[in-house]
Scaffold this active site. Structure first.
Site, PDB file in Angstrom:
ATOM      1  N   ASP A 204       0.501  -1.202  -0.495  1.00  0.00           N
ATOM      2  CA  ASP A 204       0.285   0.533  -0.314  1.00  0.00           C
ATOM      3  C   ASP A 204       0.979   1.441   0.185  1.00  0.00           C
ATOM      4  OD1 ASP A 204      -3.317   1.151  -0.127  1.00  0.00           O
ATOM      5  OD2 ASP A 204      -1.748   2.164   2.131  1.00  0.00           O
TER       6      ASP A 204
ATOM      7  N   HIS B 239      -6.988  -6.765  -1.261  1.00  0.00           N
ATOM      8  CA  HIS B 239      -6.123  -5.729  -0.679  1.00  0.00           C
ATOM      9  C   HIS B 239      -4.909  -5.940   0.239  1.00  0.00           C
ATOM     10  CE1 HIS B 239      -4.226  -1.847  -1.212  1.00  0.00           C
ATOM     11  NE2 HIS B 239      -4.642  -1.423   0.249  1.00  0.00           N
TER      12      HIS B 239
END
Length: 296
Positions: free
Chosen positions: A98, A275
């Protein structure tokens, strides 16, 4: 695992340090902690690597400067080079997820001598945009796109901190509309236990989210600061890994790396993962990382 605070770059980072051997630094994203690498730390250490995972600037037990400008890419890269200096290392293999991925790609470009190899999870290397990114996002993705919504000082900070458990477990994008609704208690993801969730809840109830949000509030500033390296490529050995269901793939496609990452040794898509891939599919992520590390 050894845990300690390291003074560097005018702040202190809380780090987890395990194993001995070539140094691998794991950089988490938002809203996460060094704890997000709990599955990778022992797996990599057991294969002969020294693995260090900091709570990044603004998170957990690390320093949280008040000024938004303290979270620009130059300062954040300075944290990583300062960490290397404090550890007595000239360079390391950097792995990020991320925002951590965005940072390690930037570090590879800004401080190439300090990065032996680089692996980005979820976020690919993206070359410098032709104009400041936030107006582009606002125009193409709208005012309610989460990164655009995050730009308003204090607004998202208060909304995310209002119910930390809800913030951390929602399956929806954080938006102004999300902030105004009252959800039923979200279901816990099957890859996250109540005890694991409690680690995050306790941390963010204590710190709030402003430190992490300030990373987003430097996107345009980062664009200005990196003008001098706009044409640089990532020349180190590289890996990109993402989850098949990661929504980031929709607005930051891996194709952006083409022609910019000169030694991309693998591009891995983990089936069925979203994610939070290193937590959701640790075996697949660990296998890909170890294969990449063995190739160096």
């Amino acid at each position: 695992m050894a845990e300690r605070r390291v003074q560097l770059n005018g702040i202190a980072l809380h780090v987890v340090d395990e194993g001995a051997g070539p140094l691998v630094v794991l950089c988490h994203g938002f809203p996460e902690l060094a704890f997000s690498w709990r599955h990778q730390l022992p797996a990599l250490a057991s294969e002969g690597y020294r693995v260090v995972a900091p709570d990044m600037r603004g998170f957990g037990q690390s320093s949280r400067p008040a000024d938004v400008e303290a979270y620009d890419v130059v300062s954040l890269c300075g944290d990583m080079t300062g960490l290397l200096d404090a550890l007595g290392e000239d360079s390391a293999i950097f792995v990020g997820h991320d925002w951590g991925a965005s940072l390690v790609w930037s570090l590879a470009v800004l401080e190439p001598a300090r990065v032996r190899a680089v692996a980005g999870l979820s976020v690919p290397f993206v070359p410098r945009a032709p104009a400041a990114p936030i107006p582009i996002m606002r125009r193409h993705l709208g005012e309610d796109f989460y990164i655009v919504w995050f730009q308003e000082p204090e607004l998202a900070d208060e909304a995310l901190a209002r119910d930390v458990r809800r913030t951390l477990t929602t399956s929806r994008q954080w938006t102004a509309a999300w902030a105004q609704e009252v959800d039923s208690v979200p279901k816990l993801a099957p890859w996250l236990s109540e005890d694991e969730l409690a680690v995050y809840v306790r941390a963010f109830e204590r710190t709030g989210f402003s430190g992490g949000l300030n990373w987003y509030r430097n996107i345009d500033r980062n664009w200005e600061l990196t003008e001098s390296v706009a044409e640089r490529h990532v020349v180190q050995p590289a890996l990109f890994l993402t989850g098949e269901l990661d929504p980031v793939r929709g607005f930051m496609p891996a194709a952006a790396m083409q022609g910019w990452v000169d030694d991309l040794r693998a591009e891995v898509v983990v089936p069925g993962a979203g994610h939070w891939v290193q937590q959701q599919a640790p075996d697949a992520v660990n296998a890909a990382l170890l294969e990449f590390l063995a190739s160096l």
